[in-house]
Design a protein around this motif. Structure first.
Motif, PDB file in Angstrom:
ATOM      1  N   SER A  34      16.028   8.496  -6.686  1.00 44.41           N
ATOM      2  CA  SER A  34      14.919   8.806  -5.784  1.00 44.41           C
ATOM      3  C   SER A  34      13.865   7.715  -5.944  1.00 44.41           C
ATOM      4  O   SER A  34      13.728   7.109  -6.999  1.00 44.41           O
ATOM      5  N   PHE A  35      13.144   7.458  -4.877  1.00 47.80           N
ATOM      6  CA  PHE A  35      12.112   6.423  -4.922  1.00 47.80           C
ATOM      7  C   PHE A  35      10.828   6.992  -4.336  1.00 47.80           C
ATOM      8  O   PHE A  35      10.876   7.632  -3.297  1.00 47.80           O
ATOM      9  N   PRO A  36       9.697   6.790  -4.972  1.00 52.82           N
ATOM     10  CA  PRO A  36       9.514   6.055  -6.215  1.00 52.82           C
ATOM     11  C   PRO A  36      10.089   6.811  -7.413  1.00 52.82           C
ATOM     12  O   PRO A  36      10.172   8.038  -7.395  1.00 52.82           O
ATOM     13  N   ASN A  91       0.801  -1.213   0.000  1.00 54.11           N
ATOM     14  CA  ASN A  91       0.000   0.000   0.000  1.00 54.11           C
ATOM     15  C   ASN A  91       0.837   1.267   0.000  1.00 54.11           C
ATOM     16  O   ASN A  91       0.300   2.354  -0.175  1.00 54.11           O
ATOM     17  N   LEU A  92       2.160   1.143   0.227  1.00 52.32           N
ATOM     18  CA  LEU A  92       2.999   2.336   0.262  1.00 52.32           C
ATOM     19  C   LEU A  92       3.145   2.979  -1.112  1.00 52.32           C
ATOM     20  O   LEU A  92       3.414   4.163  -1.214  1.00 52.32           O
ATOM     21  N   LEU A  93       3.000   2.188  -2.176  1.00 59.07           N
ATOM     22  CA  LEU A  93       3.177   2.709  -3.524  1.00 59.07           C
ATOM     23  C   LEU A  93       1.819   3.050  -4.133  1.00 59.07           C
ATOM     24  O   LEU A  93       1.048   2.171  -4.486  1.00 59.07           O
ATOM     25  N   LYS A  94       1.544   4.314  -4.221  1.00 60.75           N
ATOM     26  CA  LYS A  94       0.276   4.786  -4.778  1.00 60.75           C
ATOM     27  C   LYS A  94       0.560   5.567  -6.059  1.00 60.75           C
ATOM     28  O   LYS A  94       1.406   6.465  -6.070  1.00 60.75           O
ATOM     29  N   CYS A  95      -0.155   5.233  -7.090  1.00 61.28           N
ATOM     30  CA  CYS A  95      -0.006   5.962  -8.347  1.00 61.28           C
ATOM     31  C   CYS A  95      -0.362   7.430  -8.131  1.00 61.28           C
ATOM     32  O   CYS A  95      -1.388   7.732  -7.506  1.00 61.28           O
ATOM     33  N   PRO A  96       0.474   8.354  -8.611  1.00 63.97           N
ATOM     34  CA  PRO A  96       0.141   9.772  -8.479  1.00 63.97           C
ATOM     35  C   PRO A  96      -1.238  10.061  -9.087  1.00 63.97           C
ATOM     36  O   PRO A  96      -1.552   9.576 -10.182  1.00 63.97           O
ATOM     37  N   PRO A  97      -2.079  10.820  -8.386  1.00 65.59           N
ATOM     38  CA  PRO A  97      -3.451  11.079  -8.868  1.00 65.59           C
ATOM     39  C   PRO A  97      -3.507  11.642 -10.278  1.00 65.59           C
ATOM     40  O   PRO A  97      -4.391  11.291 -11.062  1.00 65.59           O
ATOM     41  N   GLY A  98      -2.556  12.526 -10.620  1.00 69.61           N
ATOM     42  CA  GLY A  98      -2.556  13.105 -11.970  1.00 69.61           C
ATOM     43  C   GLY A  98      -2.344  12.050 -13.039  1.00 69.61           C
ATOM     44  O   GLY A  98      -3.012  12.049 -14.080  1.00 69.61           O
ATOM     45  N   ASP A  99      -1.397  11.132 -12.785  1.00 72.67           N
ATOM     46  CA  ASP A  99      -1.147  10.043 -13.733  1.00 72.67           C
ATOM     47  C   ASP A  99      -2.359   9.117 -13.828  1.00 72.67           C
ATOM     48  O   ASP A  99      -2.728   8.671 -14.912  1.00 72.67           O
ATOM     49  N   MET A 100      -2.974   8.856 -12.674  1.00 73.75           N
ATOM     50  CA  MET A 100      -4.160   7.998 -12.649  1.00 73.75           C
ATOM     51  C   MET A 100      -5.259   8.606 -13.533  1.00 73.75           C
ATOM     52  O   MET A 100      -5.888   7.913 -14.340  1.00 73.75           O
ATOM     53  N   GLU A 101      -5.477   9.904 -13.384  1.00 81.49           N
ATOM     54  CA  GLU A 101      -6.532  10.572 -14.154  1.00 81.49           C
ATOM     55  C   GLU A 101      -6.234  10.542 -15.652  1.00 81.49           C
ATOM     56  O   GLU A 101      -7.118  10.250 -16.473  1.00 81.49           O
ATOM     57  N   ILE A 102      -4.988  10.825 -16.025  1.00 85.78           N
ATOM     58  CA  ILE A 102      -4.606  10.808 -17.442  1.00 85.78           C
ATOM     59  C   ILE A 102      -4.866   9.427 -18.046  1.00 85.78           C
ATOM     60  O   ILE A 102      -5.460   9.298 -19.124  1.00 85.78           O
ATOM     61  N   GLU A 118      -5.831  -1.859 -12.407  1.00 84.14           N
ATOM     62  CA  GLU A 118      -4.775  -2.215 -13.358  1.00 84.14           C
ATOM     63  C   GLU A 118      -3.689  -1.143 -13.386  1.00 84.14           C
ATOM     64  O   GLU A 118      -2.495  -1.455 -13.460  1.00 84.14           O
ATOM     65  N   ILE A 119      -4.100   0.115 -13.316  1.00 84.34           N
ATOM     66  CA  ILE A 119      -3.130   1.217 -13.282  1.00 84.34           C
ATOM     67  C   ILE A 119      -2.284   1.118 -12.023  1.00 84.34           C
ATOM     68  O   ILE A 119      -1.058   1.276 -12.063  1.00 84.34           O
ATOM     69  N   SER A 120      -2.912   0.833 -10.897  1.00 88.55           N
ATOM     70  CA  SER A 120      -2.176   0.680  -9.631  1.00 88.55           C
ATOM     71  C   SER A 120      -1.164  -0.456  -9.725  1.00 88.55           C
ATOM     72  O   SER A 120      -0.024  -0.334  -9.264  1.00 88.55           O
ATOM     73  N   TYR A 121      -1.581  -1.569 -10.319  1.00 85.69           N
ATOM     74  CA  TYR A 121      -0.685  -2.720 -10.482  1.00 85.69           C
ATOM     75  C   TYR A 121       0.521  -2.346 -11.356  1.00 85.69           C
ATOM     76  O   TYR A 121       1.667  -2.640 -11.018  1.00 85.69           O
ATOM     77  N   LEU A 122       0.258  -1.674 -12.481  1.00 81.22           N
ATOM     78  CA  LEU A 122       1.347  -1.280 -13.378  1.00 81.22           C
ATOM     79  C   LEU A 122       2.283  -0.288 -12.710  1.00 81.22           C
ATOM     80  O   LEU A 122       3.496  -0.318 -12.930  1.00 81.22           O
ATOM     81  N   TYR A 123       1.729   0.589 -11.863  1.00 79.96           N
ATOM     82  CA  TYR A 123       2.587   1.558 -11.168  1.00 79.96           C
ATOM     83  C   TYR A 123       3.566   0.837 -10.244  1.00 79.96           C
ATOM     84  O   TYR A 123       4.747   1.180 -10.181  1.00 79.96           O
ATOM     85  N   LYS A 124       3.104  -0.179  -9.562  1.00 80.74           N
ATOM     86  CA  LYS A 124       3.996  -0.944  -8.677  1.00 80.74           C
ATOM     87  C   LYS A 124       5.073  -1.665  -9.479  1.00 80.74           C
ATOM     88  O   LYS A 124       6.230  -1.742  -9.058  1.00 80.74           O
ATOM     89  N   ARG A 125       4.722  -2.189 -10.652  1.00 84.04           N
ATOM     90  CA  ARG A 125       5.719  -2.849 -11.511  1.00 84.04           C
ATOM     91  C   ARG A 125       6.747  -1.823 -11.991  1.00 84.04           C
ATOM     92  O   ARG A 125       7.936  -2.096 -12.061  1.00 84.04           O
ATOM     93  N   PHE A 126       6.264  -0.630 -12.356  1.00 86.53           N
ATOM     94  CA  PHE A 126       7.137   0.454 -12.798  1.00 86.53           C
ATOM     95  C   PHE A 126       8.139   0.798 -11.692  1.00 86.53           C
ATOM     96  O   PHE A 126       9.337   0.934 -11.939  1.00 86.53           O
ATOM     97  N   CYS A 127       7.633   0.901 -10.474  1.00 86.96           N
ATOM     98  CA  CYS A 127       8.507   1.234  -9.338  1.00 86.96           C
ATOM     99  C   CYS A 127       9.533   0.129  -9.079  1.00 86.96           C
ATOM    100  O   CYS A 127      10.697   0.412  -8.770  1.00 86.96           O
ATOM    101  N   LEU A 128       9.123  -1.126  -9.221  1.00 89.17           N
ATOM    102  CA  LEU A 128      10.064  -2.233  -9.030  1.00 89.17           C
ATOM    103  C   LEU A 128      11.170  -2.193 -10.068  1.00 89.17           C
ATOM    104  O   LEU A 128      12.333  -2.468  -9.754  1.00 89.17           O
ATOM    105  N   LEU A 129      10.833  -1.850 -11.306  1.00 90.70           N
ATOM    106  CA  LEU A 129      11.856  -1.739 -12.344  1.00 90.70           C
ATOM    107  C   LEU A 129      12.863  -0.638 -12.003  1.00 90.70           C
ATOM    108  O   LEU A 129      14.045  -0.765 -12.289  1.00 90.70           O
ATOM    109  N   GLY A 130      12.373   0.439 -11.395  1.00 92.55           N
ATOM    110  CA  GLY A 130      13.249   1.571 -11.077  1.00 92.55           C
ATOM    111  C   GLY A 130      13.734   1.601  -9.645  1.00 92.55           C
ATOM    112  O   GLY A 130      14.045   2.661  -9.104  1.00 92.55           O
TER     113      GLY A 130
END
Length: 200
Positions: free
Chosen positions: A50-52, A11-22, A33-45
């Motif tokens: 800086s994190f995320p 739950n610590l990794l939350k997609c930024p609201p602006g990105d979610m809306e876009i 699905e967007i939340s899931y992809l955001y966590k995968r994106f963060c794991l890659l980086g």
């Protein structure tokens, strides 16, 4: 790496609201699905300064064992990054949404739009020199990358020639986008090129 530097992808990794809306407004992705992809994106980086991470580099994909062993990863990265040096989360999610599996609830107009985007993207992946035509040389490059470790050079050349022969309706030894699109329709290849995006 310790937990203080790299939070678990809970739950610590939350997609930024602006990105979610876009992404909700410009793709067929659902919130989960967007939340899931955001966590995968963060794991890659995860090794970003800086994190995320705000952006990914190609090296982030190349450092993941199972991804790095994929023979078409360089082609996928070229299509994903285009002429950008870095990739934002929105770019990453939009790219993956093109390959999202459709459901019975997917609207007809969205099916048409997604199909066209997928075909254009696949065409650009085969068109390695980006001249708007898939040439014999482009096919050789793709076949070699995919099967070069199990085929002889002669087999690679023969396979590329067969692919061009099958798709070339103009007899020019070059594949235009319409030739490519028609081939995908005939062989139902497009429907096999889907991914299931999980939801959180």
């Amino acid at each position: 790496m310790t937990g203080c530097c790299f939070p678990s992808p809970g739950n610590l990794l939350k997609c930024p609201p602006g990105d979610m809306e876009i992404l909700r407004n410009t793709t067929n992705l659902k919130t989960g699905e967007i939340s899931y992809l955001y966590k995968r994106f963060c794991l890659l980086g995860k090794d970003s300064p800086s994190f995320p991470p705000k952006r990914l580099l190609k090296r982030h994909f190349l450092s993941v064992g199972h991804l790095a062993r994929n023979p078409i990863l360089p082609i996928l990265l070229k299509a994903m990054f285009k002429d950008r040096k870095t990739l934002t989360f929105v770019n990453f999610a939009r790219f993956l949404s093109i390959f999202q599996a459709n459901t019975l609830k997917t609207k007809k107009e969205q099916l048409v739009i997604t199909s066209e985007k997928k075909k254009r993207l696949l065409f650009s992946m085969y068109d390695t020199d980006m001249d708007g035509i898939i040439s014999h040389e482009d096919f050789i490059g793709i076949v070699h990358r995919l099967y070069g470790d199990i085929m002889s050079s002669k087999q690679v050349l023969e396979t590329a020639a067969t692919m061009i022969f099958e798709m070339d309706t103009s007899g020019t030894q070059k594949i235009l986008f319409q030739d490519f699109s028609d081939a995908l329709n005939v062989f139902d290849m497009e429907e096999t090129l889907v991914i299931k995006i999980h939801e959180d």
